[in-house]
Design an enzyme around this catalytic site. Structure first.
Site: not given
Ligand SMILES: NC(=O)c1ccc[n+]([C@@H]2O[C@H](COP(=O)([O-])OP(=O)(O)OC[C@H]3O[C@@H](n4cnc5c(N)ncnc54)[C@H](OP(=O)(O)O)[C@@H]3O)[C@@H](O)[C@H]2O)c1
Length: 280
Positions: A48, A53, A78, A113
């Site tokens: 994704d 990004y 997106k 998005h």
């Molecule tokens: N459509 C939208 O508006 C929107 C908004 C937000 C996100 N997204 C999508 O959703 C994806 C995920 O959301 P997100 O990146 O906001 O948050 P998330 O996946 O909930 O969390 C990612 C964070 O958690 C850490 N992390 C990941 N696995 C871990 C583990 N096992 N233990 C400890 N820390 C961990 C990562 O750090 P490290 O990298 O250092 O492991 C990073 O800082 C995004 O990458 C994007 O593709 C979309």
């Protein structure tokens, strides 16, 4: 027990989407190729990304240089806002497709998005996406951060309705019950972004207690929870061990009681760390 290879059918099409995805928001361009390679190595088949990004080209490079055929990977990108004219918006979509998969390539899913472009902007973006889909440059089209009325309003002009996916923030503290139920009623696939709440809840006592019971990490419990809610979680990590651990969620099942315990943590829109949709 489900597996990482399990798929959901997308509405009104023959396409399918893998039930677990890999997010790359804030994966720096210098790191992103390595992280996507690692994700593919440990079994993810769904990536994704987004124009926002700044790593579409790196995701594309990772796909081209990985040992996995393009057609085995489900790729999403997106677009955030419309360009000055329908033609310019369409060109921005094509630019993305070419960045990720090269000229003549395709993406699997292209999303609007954000809902924040207003009714005219949303219509303009959707019509450009419909054209992209009709030309085979994206297999499926959908939305992100859309509430009930914003999806309903699309009925007036959409040739493709419902949108095939709605990607929203979802985890126990922000369950967005109304839009989740609406999407499920209409056959729209619900993707969960920030499924591990960016690790902000790692020390939550309720979550820790459930995790201990299953001998799993808090992050694995949150990803498993999302899968059992029927969502498509998109955890992000740039750490090789965490990328693997976040996919190691298919050897246990949360009981109905523990799902209820996690369900009870809901704080509605207050629980959002990015944004909750507006349904009216
Ligand atoms: N459509 C939208 O508006 C929107 C908004 C937000 C996100 N997204 C999508 O959703 C994806 C995920 O959301 P997100 O990146 O906001 O948050 P998330 O996946 O909930 O969390 C990612 C964070 O958690 C850490 N992390 C990941 N696995 C871990 C583990 N096992 N233990 C400890 N820390 C961990 C990562 O750090 P490290 O990298 O250092 O492991 C990073 O800082 C995004 O990458 C994007 O593709 C979309």
């Amino acid at each position: 027990m489900s597996s990482i290879n399990e798929l959901y059918p997308l509405p009104n099409s023959n396409e399918h989407i893998p039930r677990l995805g890999f997010g790359v928001y804030r994966s720096p361009a210098s790191q992103c190729v390595k992280s996507v390679h690692r994700a593919l190595e440990v079994g993810y088949r769904h990536i994704d990304t987004a124009q926002l990004y700044g790593n579409e080209a790196e995701v594309g490079e990772a796909l081209r240089t990985a040992n996995v055929p393009r057609e085995e990977v489900f790729l999403t990108t997106k677009i955030l806002v419309p360009a000055g004219s329908p033609e310019a918006t369409y060109e921005k979509l094509v630019e993305s497709v070419e960045k990720v998969t090269g000229p003549g390539g395709y993406v699997d899913l292209f999303l609007i998005h954000s809902s924040k472009s207003g009714p005219a902007g949303r219509k303009h973006l959707w019509q450009a996406l419909e054209k992209l889909q009709a030309e085979g440059k994206t297999k499926s089209i959908g939305v992100s951060n859309f509430g009930v009325q914003q999806i309903e309003e699309m009925r007036a002009y959409a040739k493709v309705w419902p949108p095939q996916v709605n990607q929203i923030e979802l985890h126990p503290w922000c369950q967005q019950l109304e839009i989740d139920a609406y999407c499920k009623r209409n056959g729209i696939i619900v993707e969960a972004y920030s499924p591990i709440v960016r690790n902000y809840k790692a020390n939550n006592p309720t979550l820790l207690e459930v995790s201990k019971k299953y001998n799993k990490t808090t992050q694995q419990v949150l990803i498993r929870y999302a899968l059992q809610k029927g969502w498509v979680p998109l955890p992000k990590s740039d750490d090789p061990e965490r990328i693997a651990a976040n996919a190691d969620v298919f050897d246990f099942k949360l009981s109905a009681e523990d799902m209820d315990v996690l369900n009870s943590l809901d704080q509605g829109a207050e629980g959002a760390i990015v944004e909750a949709v507006v349904n009216e």
